[in-house]
Design a protein around this motif. Structure first.
Motif, PDB file in Angstrom:
ATOM      1  N   VAL A  29     -24.771 124.792  14.188  1.00 53.79           N
ATOM      2  CA  VAL A  29     -24.584 125.289  12.832  1.00 53.79           C
ATOM      3  C   VAL A  29     -23.646 126.489  12.953  1.00 53.79           C
ATOM      4  O   VAL A  29     -23.472 127.048  14.035  1.00 53.79           O
ATOM      5  N   VAL A  30     -23.032 126.860  11.831  1.00 51.46           N
ATOM      6  CA  VAL A  30     -22.225 128.082  11.802  1.00 51.46           C
ATOM      7  C   VAL A  30     -22.942 129.066  10.890  1.00 51.46           C
ATOM      8  O   VAL A  30     -23.063 128.855   9.683  1.00 51.46           O
ATOM      9  N   LEU A  31     -23.427 130.121  11.513  1.00 49.15           N
ATOM     10  CA  LEU A  31     -24.192 131.157  10.830  1.00 49.15           C
ATOM     11  C   LEU A  31     -23.230 132.118  10.145  1.00 49.15           C
ATOM     12  O   LEU A  31     -22.244 132.547  10.750  1.00 49.15           O
ATOM     13  N   HIS A  32     -23.500 132.482   8.907  1.00 47.02           N
ATOM     14  CA  HIS A  32     -22.721 133.476   8.166  1.00 47.02           C
ATOM     15  C   HIS A  32     -23.587 134.726   8.019  1.00 47.02           C
ATOM     16  O   HIS A  32     -24.110 134.999   6.937  1.00 47.02           O
ATOM     17  N   SER A  33     -23.758 135.476   9.100  1.00 42.66           N
ATOM     18  CA  SER A  33     -24.595 136.671   8.999  1.00 42.66           C
ATOM     19  C   SER A  33     -23.804 137.787   8.311  1.00 42.66           C
ATOM     20  O   SER A  33     -22.571 137.777   8.281  1.00 42.66           O
ATOM     21  N   ILE A  34     -24.530 138.734   7.770  1.00 43.09           N
ATOM     22  CA  ILE A  34     -23.918 139.868   7.066  1.00 43.09           C
ATOM     23  C   ILE A  34     -24.129 141.103   7.923  1.00 43.09           C
ATOM     24  O   ILE A  34     -25.272 141.435   8.282  1.00 43.09           O
ATOM     25  N   GLY A  35     -23.029 141.770   8.267  1.00 42.90           N
ATOM     26  CA  GLY A  35     -23.110 142.962   9.114  1.00 42.90           C
ATOM     27  C   GLY A  35     -24.102 143.978   8.574  1.00 42.90           C
ATOM     28  O   GLY A  35     -24.031 144.340   7.388  1.00 42.90           O
ATOM     29  N   LEU A  74     -29.328 139.597  10.977  1.00 37.12           N
ATOM     30  CA  LEU A  74     -30.309 138.757  10.278  1.00 37.12           C
ATOM     31  C   LEU A  74     -31.548 139.541   9.887  1.00 37.12           C
ATOM     32  O   LEU A  74     -32.126 139.312   8.819  1.00 37.12           O
ATOM     33  N   ARG A  75     -31.962 140.441  10.747  1.00 36.60           N
ATOM     34  CA  ARG A  75     -33.136 141.259  10.423  1.00 36.60           C
ATOM     35  C   ARG A  75     -32.852 142.167   9.227  1.00 36.60           C
ATOM     36  O   ARG A  75     -33.742 142.435   8.424  1.00 36.60           O
ATOM     37  N   ALA A  76     -31.613 142.631   9.113  1.00 32.56           N
ATOM     38  CA  ALA A  76     -31.236 143.506   7.997  1.00 32.56           C
ATOM     39  C   ALA A  76     -30.956 142.728   6.719  1.00 32.56           C
ATOM     40  O   ALA A  76     -31.220 143.220   5.615  1.00 32.56           O
ATOM     41  N   HIS A  77     -30.395 141.526   6.857  1.00 32.10           N
ATOM     42  CA  HIS A  77     -29.993 140.711   5.705  1.00 32.10           C
ATOM     43  C   HIS A  77     -30.448 139.263   5.933  1.00 32.10           C
ATOM     44  O   HIS A  77     -29.679 138.439   6.412  1.00 32.10           O
ATOM     45  N   PRO A  78     -31.692 138.936   5.575  1.00 31.85           N
ATOM     46  CA  PRO A  78     -32.213 137.594   5.877  1.00 31.85           C
ATOM     47  C   PRO A  78     -31.854 136.503   4.870  1.00 31.85           C
ATOM     48  O   PRO A  78     -32.278 135.359   5.048  1.00 31.85           O
ATOM     49  N   ALA A  79     -31.062 136.813   3.862  1.00 30.11           N
ATOM     50  CA  ALA A  79     -30.604 135.791   2.913  1.00 30.11           C
ATOM     51  C   ALA A  79     -29.116 135.573   3.171  1.00 30.11           C
ATOM     52  O   ALA A  79     -28.295 136.456   2.893  1.00 30.11           O
ATOM     53  N   ILE A  80     -28.786 134.420   3.761  1.00 33.04           N
ATOM     54  CA  ILE A  80     -27.405 134.169   4.196  1.00 33.04           C
ATOM     55  C   ILE A  80     -27.005 132.732   3.872  1.00 33.04           C
ATOM     56  O   ILE A  80     -27.819 131.953   3.385  1.00 33.04           O
ATOM     57  N   ASP A  81     -25.770 132.402   4.225  1.00 34.35           N
ATOM     58  CA  ASP A  81     -25.292 131.024   4.173  1.00 34.35           C
ATOM     59  C   ASP A  81     -25.161 130.503   5.596  1.00 34.35           C
ATOM     60  O   ASP A  81     -24.985 131.277   6.544  1.00 34.35           O
ATOM     61  N   VAL A  82     -25.229 129.194   5.723  1.00 32.88           N
ATOM     62  CA  VAL A  82     -25.050 128.532   7.010  1.00 32.88           C
ATOM     63  C   VAL A  82     -24.326 127.216   6.763  1.00 32.88           C
ATOM     64  O   VAL A  82     -24.571 126.553   5.755  1.00 32.88           O
TER      65      VAL A  82
END
Length: 139
Positions: A29-35, A74-82
């Motif tokens: 998968v390609v994770l779109h994490s937020i800094g 991910l711990r800081a911003h757990p709502a993301i796109d993938v």
């Protein structure tokens, strides 16, 4: 590493989620994490284990003694796109990320060991670090 990751992402997107490089196949998968500090979107191709409608990912960082940056994100911003493969196409979905609790860690870690012998080798170089495991659940 950034060039390798971009090459993998490009192949993933061009081939409907299939990646021949390094034998990844359809397991990415390609994770779109937020800094966590920057707020910028970061892309990371990761091996994922399907689990019903969800996926499991692990912060192994190829056996590094430190968690990869995306773990903190991910711990800081757990709502993301993938981006996920399916039926010969890549689709982007919104997910909620949850970290696997301690009492479920062993069973879920075994899934990664069963999927690839490389994970057992990562333990040898991680200097005792226990790799965090996350579940990506469609929002």
């Amino acid at each position: 590493m950034a060039d390798f990751n971009q090459m993998i992402i490009d192949e993933f997107r061009s081939n409907g989620g299939h990646v021949s490089t390094a034998g990844f196949g359809d397991a990415l998968v390609v994770l779109h994490s937020i800094g966590a500090r920057s707020g910028e979107v970061r892309l990371n191709p990761l091996m994922a284990i399907p689990e019903g409608e969800s996926w499991l990912i692990v912060g192994s960082a190829a056996g590094s003694p430190k968690d990869p940056a995306w773990v903190h994100n991910l711990r800081a911003h757990p709502a993301i796109d993938v981006e996920v493969p399916g039926d010969g196409a890549v689709r982007t979905i919104s997910v909620t990320v949850s970290e696997i609790p301690d009492d479920e860690w062993d069973a879920n870690w075994q899934k990664f060991l069963d999927a690839s012998e490389g994970f057992a080798k990562y333990v040898e170089t991680a200097e005792g670090r226990r790799f965090p495991i996350f579940r990506l659940t469609p929002a």
